[in-house]
Design an enzyme around this catalytic site. Structure first.
Site, PDB file in Angstrom:
ATOM      1  N   SER A 134       0.833  -1.101  -0.012  1.00 54.36           N
ATOM      2  CA  SER A 134      -0.093  -0.018  -0.074  1.00 54.36           C
ATOM      3  C   SER A 134       0.843   1.245  -0.087  1.00 54.36           C
ATOM      4  CB  SER A 134      -0.993  -0.035   1.219  1.00 54.36           C
ATOM      5  OG  SER A 134      -1.878   1.081   1.434  1.00 54.36           O
ATOM      6  N   TYR A 148      -5.085   7.930  -6.875  1.00 58.64           N
ATOM      7  CA  TYR A 148      -4.416   6.673  -5.946  1.00 58.64           C
ATOM      8  C   TYR A 148      -4.772   6.445  -4.603  1.00 58.64           C
ATOM      9  CZ  TYR A 148       0.249   5.081  -4.355  1.00 58.64           C
ATOM     10  OH  TYR A 148       1.071   4.342  -3.787  1.00 58.64           O
ATOM     11  N   LYS A 152      -5.446   2.412  -2.982  1.00 60.03           N
ATOM     12  CA  LYS A 152      -4.743   2.205  -1.960  1.00 60.03           C
ATOM     13  C   LYS A 152      -5.620   1.906  -0.604  1.00 60.03           C
ATOM     14  CE  LYS A 152      -0.904   1.458  -3.776  1.00 60.03           C
ATOM     15  NZ  LYS A 152      -0.316   0.243  -4.241  1.00 60.03           N
TER      16      LYS A 152
END
Length: 279
Positions: A134, A148, A152
């Site tokens: 992650s 993004y 994650k």
């Protein structure tokens, strides 16, 4: 006892560093990359210890085939590192539909397909360790990184549930959350959304802040990752580097304060509890 690893995204960056560290200590590695030619150096240096495989993690069938090939070649898979991924840069308003879909296909679904493929292997052998890569961006949100962050944060939720499901089978899950390292994450592998002038000031401020930070070389992470996979009881989460701590501690303090401040309002939504079986 030497371990057998499967690492996605080993052409460069953290994946390459960890593959090299594992091989240098005598482990074996199933190394995957979109362009298998990028793995030639590893194969030449460690003949017999590397199985290079071309893999686009977005292809579920290809992920299943790669895992099967690795397990057949080495007889088992002790550590699987879902590392393949890239950065998507842009304000939420700027992101295109295709950019968001592609980000999730790689960073989230790619890890899911590999995870699903390897679990029958690990369950049958009675042990295994899934390392889900992650980011501090999976703990806190950052302006101009919403796409993004989305990928994650989703990976973290998926992995936390996964750990509860597979722990009884002897399979460990660790979510690794690196801070910024001098990889290609923000370079050639990054994707940039079309720019809206409304966010140019924010972009300039972010660039200035980034320029004040000196990124650490990714090789610095190798020792921590090797020690992590050797633990009998590895943690569910592990930061890499001390950079993420201040960010995470501030983010969680703010969340707790917000939740506590809203407790009275939240209580108005409790309603009236009904006895079990009441209609």
């Amino acid at each position: 006892m030497a371990k057998v690893w499967c690492i996605t995204g080993t052409s460069r960056g953290l994946g390459r560093v960890w593959a090299l560290a594992a091989l240098e200590r005598g482990d074996s590695v199933v190394a995957t990359a979109r362009d298998v030619r990028s793995l030639d150096g590893l194969v030449q240096r460690f003949p017999g210890s590397v199985l290079p495989l071309a893999l686009d993690v977005r292809d579920r069938a290809a992920a299943v085939a790669a895992v099967a090939a690795g397990a057949e070649r080495f007889g088992r898979l002790d550590v699987v590192v879902n590392n393949a991924g890239y950065g998507l840069f842009g304000a939420v308003e700027e992101l295109t539909e295709q950019q968001v879909r592609d980000q999730l296909e790689t960073n989230l679904l790619g890890a899911l397909w590999v995870t699903q493929a390897v679990l029958p292997v690990m369950r049958a052998q009675g042990h295994g360790h899934l390392v889900q890569v992650s980011s501090i961006g999976g703990v806190a949100g950052f302006a101009l990184l919403g796409g993004y962050n989305c990928s994650k944060w989703a990976l973290e939720g998926l992995s936390e549930a996964l750990a509860q499901e597979v722990g009884p089978a002897g399979v460990h899950v660790t979510i690794v959350e690196p801070g910024p390292y001098s990889t290609d994450w923000g370079g050639d592998s990054a994707v940039w959304a079309p720019r809206n002038p409304a966010y140019d000031g924010l972009r300039a401020a972010r660039r200035a802040a980034a320029a004040r930070h000196v990124a650490v070389e990714p090789e610095a992470t190798a020792r921590a990752v090797l020690e992590l996979v050797d633990m009998a009881e590895p943690p569910l989460r592990l930061f890499l580097g001390t950079y993420p701590y201040a960010i995470a501690e501030r983010a969680y303090a703010e969340r707790l304060a917000t939740w506590r401040a809203g407790r009275a309002l939240a209580a108005t939504a409790d309603g009236v509890a009904r006895p079990a079986g009441a209609s």
